[in-house]
Design a protein around this motif. Structure first.
Motif, PDB file in Angstrom:
ATOM      1  N   LEU A  81      66.879  49.135 -98.596  1.00 40.03           N
ATOM      2  CA  LEU A  81      68.294  49.298 -98.929  1.00 40.03           C
ATOM      3  C   LEU A  81      69.099  49.509 -97.659  1.00 40.03           C
ATOM      4  O   LEU A  81      68.577  50.001 -96.659  1.00 40.03           O
ATOM      5  N   PRO A  82      70.363  49.142 -97.707  1.00 35.12           N
ATOM      6  CA  PRO A  82      71.200  49.332 -96.516  1.00 35.12           C
ATOM      7  C   PRO A  82      71.346  50.817 -96.167  1.00 35.12           C
ATOM      8  O   PRO A  82      71.205  51.689 -97.025  1.00 35.12           O
ATOM      9  N   GLU A  83      71.623  51.073 -94.902  1.00 38.96           N
ATOM     10  CA  GLU A  83      71.887  52.438 -94.446  1.00 38.96           C
ATOM     11  C   GLU A  83      73.028  53.029 -95.267  1.00 38.96           C
ATOM     12  O   GLU A  83      73.958  52.322 -95.659  1.00 38.96           O
ATOM     13  N   GLY A  84      72.943  54.315 -95.519  1.00 32.60           N
ATOM     14  CA  GLY A  84      74.029  55.001 -96.213  1.00 32.60           C
ATOM     15  C   GLY A  84      73.960  54.901 -97.722  1.00 32.60           C
ATOM     16  O   GLY A  84      74.891  55.336 -98.399  1.00 32.60           O
ATOM     17  N   THR A  85      72.883  54.354 -98.273  1.00 30.54           N
ATOM     18  CA  THR A  85      72.757  54.270 -99.727  1.00 30.54           C
ATOM     19  C   THR A  85      72.522  55.675-100.269  1.00 30.54           C
ATOM     20  O   THR A  85      71.729  56.445 -99.723  1.00 30.54           O
ATOM     21  N   TYR A  86      73.202  56.003-101.329  1.00 32.37           N
ATOM     22  CA  TYR A  86      73.125  57.345-101.907  1.00 32.37           C
ATOM     23  C   TYR A  86      71.722  57.667-102.407  1.00 32.37           C
ATOM     24  O   TYR A  86      70.978  56.787-102.842  1.00 32.37           O
ATOM     25  N   ALA A  87      71.392  58.946-102.368  1.00 31.93           N
ATOM     26  CA  ALA A  87      70.080  59.414-102.822  1.00 31.93           C
ATOM     27  C   ALA A  87      69.846  59.045-104.285  1.00 31.93           C
ATOM     28  O   ALA A  87      68.734  58.679-104.675  1.00 31.93           O
ATOM     29  N   ALA A  88      70.886  59.136-105.102  1.00 27.80           N
ATOM     30  CA  ALA A  88      70.738  58.797-106.522  1.00 27.80           C
ATOM     31  C   ALA A  88      70.349  57.328-106.686  1.00 27.80           C
ATOM     32  O   ALA A  88      69.546  56.982-107.564  1.00 27.80           O
ATOM     33  N   THR A  91      66.712  57.001-105.953  1.00 28.20           N
ATOM     34  CA  THR A  91      65.929  57.499-107.077  1.00 28.20           C
ATOM     35  C   THR A  91      65.869  56.453-108.187  1.00 28.20           C
ATOM     36  O   THR A  91      64.793  56.179-108.730  1.00 28.20           O
ATOM     37  N   ALA A  92      67.010  55.880-108.523  1.00 26.99           N
ATOM     38  CA  ALA A  92      67.054  54.858-109.574  1.00 26.99           C
ATOM     39  C   ALA A  92      66.218  53.646-109.184  1.00 26.99           C
ATOM     40  O   ALA A  92      65.459  53.101-110.006  1.00 26.99           O
ATOM     41  N   LEU A  93      66.329  53.250-107.942  1.00 31.64           N
ATOM     42  CA  LEU A  93      65.574  52.085-107.482  1.00 31.64           C
ATOM     43  C   LEU A  93      64.079  52.383-107.426  1.00 31.64           C
ATOM     44  O   LEU A  93      63.265  51.536-107.804  1.00 31.64           O
ATOM     45  N   SER A  94      63.717  53.572-106.997  1.00 30.85           N
ATOM     46  CA  SER A  94      62.298  53.951-106.979  1.00 30.85           C
ATOM     47  C   SER A  94      61.704  53.904-108.377  1.00 30.85           C
ATOM     48  O   SER A  94      60.582  53.436-108.572  1.00 30.85           O
ATOM     49  N   ALA A  95      62.446  54.397-109.351  1.00 32.04           N
ATOM     50  CA  ALA A  95      61.972  54.368-110.738  1.00 32.04           C
ATOM     51  C   ALA A  95      61.832  52.927-111.241  1.00 32.04           C
ATOM     52  O   ALA A  95      60.849  52.584-111.903  1.00 32.04           O
ATOM     53  N   ALA A  96      62.797  52.095-110.900  1.00 38.34           N
ATOM     54  CA  ALA A  96      62.728  50.687-111.316  1.00 38.34           C
ATOM     55  C   ALA A  96      61.548  49.985-110.650  1.00 38.34           C
ATOM     56  O   ALA A  96      60.834  49.211-111.300  1.00 38.34           O
ATOM     57  N   HIS A  97      61.315  50.251-109.366  1.00 38.35           N
ATOM     58  CA  HIS A  97      60.173  49.660-108.666  1.00 38.35           C
ATOM     59  C   HIS A  97      58.854  50.121-109.278  1.00 38.35           C
ATOM     60  O   HIS A  97      57.927  49.315-109.439  1.00 38.35           O
ATOM     61  N   ALA A  98      58.764  51.399-109.629  1.00 35.25           N
ATOM     62  CA  ALA A  98      57.535  51.921-110.245  1.00 35.25           C
ATOM     63  C   ALA A  98      57.296  51.255-111.596  1.00 35.25           C
ATOM     64  O   ALA A  98      56.153  50.884-111.917  1.00 35.25           O
ATOM     65  N   ALA A  99      58.337  51.084-112.388  1.00 33.66           N
ATOM     66  CA  ALA A  99      58.192  50.426-113.686  1.00 33.66           C
ATOM     67  C   ALA A  99      57.754  48.977-113.504  1.00 33.66           C
ATOM     68  O   ALA A  99      56.883  48.478-114.231  1.00 33.66           O
ATOM     69  N   TYR A 100      58.335  48.314-112.531  1.00 39.14           N
ATOM     70  CA  TYR A 100      57.974  46.921-112.259  1.00 39.14           C
ATOM     71  C   TYR A 100      56.512  46.819-111.818  1.00 39.14           C
ATOM     72  O   TYR A 100      55.752  45.999-112.337  1.00 39.14           O
ATOM     73  N   ALA A 101      56.112  47.635-110.852  1.00 40.22           N
ATOM     74  CA  ALA A 101      54.731  47.601-110.348  1.00 40.22           C
ATOM     75  C   ALA A 101      53.744  47.927-111.463  1.00 40.22           C
ATOM     76  O   ALA A 101      52.670  47.316-111.552  1.00 40.22           O
TER      77      ALA A 101
END
Length: 160
Positions: A81-88, A91-101
């Motif tokens: 993700l680009p620099e400065g992306t919010y922590a939230a 978190t949302a992207l990590s959850a989506a990546h985990a669901a995908y994997a």
């Protein structure tokens, strides 16, 4: 009479064409971790120009077996993700990546070459959510196409 490029004027493609097979293969594996793809492209050198190499790379990517594709996918990591992306958002992207994997057994891959940095987060989240509804065969085709695009971009960047 055709002249050869001297080391001082050799282009990255000239150097790739002239490199020992092992070195050329390593260069290609950095673009797409598929030994079958890399060996095929290495074996067909020299390429007259980058356009010819990219066409050969596309063709070789389309010909990957399911096993070759699985091998290439295991080496991929989720897009940054680009620099400065919010922590939230992380978190949302990590959850989506985990669901995908969990669903597909490999990292989510997507080419972001034509996406502006401002659009990256929305583009990735939209794509991953959309692709989670794919069946396994459909997603294998989409992932293969994204890998082909990633390899093409990486190869262009490396040899330009």
């Amino acid at each position: 009479m055709q002249t050869r490029a001297t080391p001082a004027t050799a282009t990255p493609l000239d150097r790739f064409n002239a490199a020992p097979a092992e070195e050329a293969t390593r260069t290609l594996l950095a673009c797409l971790n598929s030994p079958a793809w890399a060996h095929r492209l290495t074996a067909h050198r020299p390429y007259p120009d980058l356009t010819a190499l990219l066409a050969a790379a596309d063709e070789a990517a389309y010909d990957l077996t399911p096993e070759d594709l699985a091998e290439a996918l295991t080496a991929e990591t989720p897009p940054a993700l680009p620099e400065g992306t919010y922590a939230a958002a992380h978190t949302a992207l990590s959850a989506a990546h985990a669901a995908y994997a969990s669903r597909f057994g490999h990292a989510f891959v997507i080419s972001l070459a034509t996406v502006s940095p401002d659009e990256t987060l929305n583009h990735v989240l939209t794509a991953i959510r959309s692709r989670l509804s794919n069946d396994l065969d459909e997603e294998r085709l989409v992932a293969a196409e994204e890998l082909r695009r990633l390899a093409r971009t990486r190869l262009s960047t490396t040899l330009r």
